[in-house]
Design an enzyme around this catalytic site. Sequence first.
Site, PDB file in Angstrom:
ATOM      1  N   ASN A  50     -40.739   5.362 -20.240  1.00 17.33           N
ATOM      2  CA  ASN A  50     -39.599   4.493 -19.932  1.00 17.33           C
ATOM      3  C   ASN A  50     -40.105   3.171 -19.368  1.00 17.33           C
ATOM      4  OD1 ASN A  50     -40.321   5.136 -17.289  1.00 17.33           O
ATOM      5  ND2 ASN A  50     -38.310   5.947 -16.708  1.00 17.33           N
ATOM      6  N   TYR A  51     -39.175   2.258 -19.103  1.00 18.46           N
ATOM      7  CA  TYR A  51     -39.580   0.919 -18.675  1.00 18.46           C
ATOM      8  C   TYR A  51     -40.271   0.927 -17.321  1.00 18.46           C
ATOM      9  CZ  TYR A  51     -36.938  -0.931 -22.615  1.00 18.46           C
ATOM     10  OH  TYR A  51     -36.487  -1.212 -23.874  1.00 18.46           O
ATOM     11  N   ASP A  98     -34.420   7.002 -34.357  1.00 20.49           N
ATOM     12  CA  ASP A  98     -33.700   6.271 -33.315  1.00 20.49           C
ATOM     13  C   ASP A  98     -33.517   4.802 -33.638  1.00 20.49           C
ATOM     14  OD1 ASP A  98     -36.395   5.577 -33.072  1.00 20.49           O
ATOM     15  OD2 ASP A  98     -36.202   5.195 -30.925  1.00 20.49           O
ATOM     16  N   GLU A  99     -33.612   4.443 -34.901  1.00 13.75           N
ATOM     17  CA  GLU A  99     -33.599   3.025 -35.251  1.00 13.75           C
ATOM     18  C   GLU A  99     -32.996   2.844 -36.634  1.00 13.75           C
ATOM     19  OE1 GLU A  99     -36.893  -0.617 -35.385  1.00 13.75           O
ATOM     20  OE2 GLU A  99     -37.534   1.478 -35.377  1.00 13.75           O
ATOM     21  N   PHE A 122     -36.611   6.125 -26.527  1.00 12.82           N
ATOM     22  CA  PHE A 122     -35.709   7.208 -26.915  1.00 12.82           C
ATOM     23  C   PHE A 122     -36.044   8.554 -26.298  1.00 12.82           C
ATOM     24  CE2 PHE A 122     -34.218  10.156 -30.459  1.00 12.82           C
ATOM     25  CZ  PHE A 122     -32.930  10.240 -29.959  1.00 12.82           C
ATOM     26  N   ASP A 128     -33.353   2.713 -26.835  1.00 14.06           N
ATOM     27  CA  ASP A 128     -34.445   2.309 -25.953  1.00 14.06           C
ATOM     28  C   ASP A 128     -35.234   3.517 -25.431  1.00 14.06           C
ATOM     29  OD1 ASP A 128     -33.476  -0.274 -26.235  1.00 14.06           O
ATOM     30  OD2 ASP A 128     -32.296  -0.189 -24.397  1.00 14.06           O
ATOM     31  N   SER A 146     -43.912   8.812 -25.292  1.00 15.86           N
ATOM     32  CA  SER A 146     -42.883   7.823 -24.980  1.00 15.86           C
ATOM     33  C   SER A 146     -42.862   7.616 -23.476  1.00 15.86           C
ATOM     34  CB  SER A 146     -41.518   8.324 -25.471  1.00 15.86           C
ATOM     35  OG  SER A 146     -40.489   7.398 -25.170  1.00 15.86           O
TER      36      SER A 146
END
Length: 207
Positions: free
Chosen positions: A110-111, A168-169, A71, A69, A108
């Site tokens: 974060n939430y 990351d996946e 990342f 998540d 990137s």
Amino acid sequence: EGVPARGEAANDAGGSRVPADVLRGVAAPLHRGVARGVAALLDERGEEDPGPASLAAGEERVIFHVDLDCFFASVAMREHPELAGEAVAVCWSSGESKGESSASEISSANYAARARGVRAGMFLGEAKRLCPELKTAPFDFEKYVEAASRAFECVLSTTPRVVGKSIDECFADVTECVRAGREVWEVASTLRGAIATATGCPASIGS
């Protein structure tokens, strides 16, 4: 598309964009190609790619989609515990000076930052207008490779049948784990816990 003044970019699963030249140099072997990246890790473990699991009549294959998540932002928060609870974005510039830094591109978020409208690909100036309290962190490619390698090791410890999609996946065939009597949720929960312990980063797993 690319990060301003830094060349072309490739995406991580959360929308993060990494300069292609850096990926080729720092993130090898994981970003040297899907097959070669996983093959290199299997080789380090003294294992070989066994190919798809065979299915019995009426049996369904169980494939996990494993995704670290947010990342880059998760790695930044791991490295800087003082960022816990903050809205965090990763970009080239700290954004503390005027001018060029405001045109730095978010890689990137974060939430907490996403909840304020901050998105990958957005310029830092716009992100700061949406979220004035936004904290920024620089890229740390060596840490990304370290965390990704540990995460892939966790997946490969669950099943050798892994196809990497990005740093990351990945997709993991856990058919044999379920065939051995384990519940799908149990396999997923154990793997998430292993990744969190090994990397300090959360992961989402779907099937």
